[in-house]
Design a protein around this motif. Sequence first.
Motif, PDB file in Angstrom:
ATOM      1  N   HIS A  81       0.827  -1.213   0.000  1.00 13.62           N
ATOM      2  CA  HIS A  81       0.000   0.000   0.000  1.00 13.62           C
ATOM      3  C   HIS A  81       0.858   1.259   0.000  1.00 13.62           C
ATOM      4  N   ARG A  82       1.943   1.249   0.755  1.00 10.25           N
ATOM      5  CA  ARG A  82       2.842   2.412   0.764  1.00 10.25           C
ATOM      6  C   ARG A  82       3.419   2.657  -0.619  1.00 10.25           C
ATOM      7  N   LYS A  84       2.136   1.755  -3.457  1.00  9.35           N
ATOM      8  CA  LYS A  84       1.057   2.203  -4.345  1.00  9.35           C
ATOM      9  C   LYS A  84       0.785   3.688  -4.142  1.00  9.35           C
ATOM     10  N   LYS A  85       0.736   4.132  -2.894  1.00  7.72           N
ATOM     11  CA  LYS A  85       0.505   5.557  -2.609  1.00  7.72           C
ATOM     12  C   LYS A  85       1.646   6.410  -3.151  1.00  7.72           C
ATOM     13  N   ARG A  86       2.864   5.911  -3.001  1.00  2.72           N
ATOM     14  CA  ARG A  86       4.021   6.645  -3.513  1.00  2.72           C
ATOM     15  C   ARG A  86       3.922   6.799  -5.028  1.00  2.72           C
ATOM     16  N   GLU A  88       1.169   6.757  -6.809  1.00  2.00           N
ATOM     17  CA  GLU A  88       0.075   7.674  -7.111  1.00  2.00           C
ATOM     18  C   GLU A  88       0.518   9.126  -6.952  1.00  2.00           C
ATOM     19  N   ARG A  89       1.269   9.416  -5.873  1.00  2.00           N
ATOM     20  CA  ARG A  89       1.762  10.785  -5.666  1.00  2.00           C
ATOM     21  C   ARG A  89       2.676  11.204  -6.805  1.00  2.00           C
TER      22      ARG A  89
END
Length: 175
Positions: A81-82, A84-86, A88-89
Amino acid sequence: MLRRKARRVQEDDHRDPLDAAQERRVRAVLALGGVPQADLLDGVQQVRLRLLERAANGQEAPRDVSAWAAVVASNLAMDWHRAKKRQERIGERLASLRQLEHPSGEDTSLLSLAVAQGLDELPDAQRQVLVLRFYADLPVRGIAEELGIPEGTVKSRLHTAVRALRARLHEDEVV
């Protein structure tokens, strides 16, 4: 006697560190943690790898391999998840940079069009470091921190990406 013992040691070395029930539990923990179905096998392999690394480093096996594997799987789901968020950012930043680059739909020069096409053909990892370095003007250290990779990896990807982009531009006779 000695041959049987050597054969048993060799068989133990090639034995799967996770049994079928443990593997199912790892898959369930990963799935409940939000990891997509397509990535579950990779997660299971990561748990296996960590068990094998423990053995290779001389550490004894966990008392309850199933519980240990479930904790590792849970940590892997959080890492997924981390990451994936990275990603996306970074995608949002790249999108905002592209909007700033062409705010009013003005005519694009042949060179910038060729560069954009060349960027689109690069693998994601190379495109990311190239855009962060030359469009966002981040230093190598900043890129490494943003992507969570070593500085040497950033430098290597930059080198490869620039070389590929340069070859593409020469191939298209733009430069």
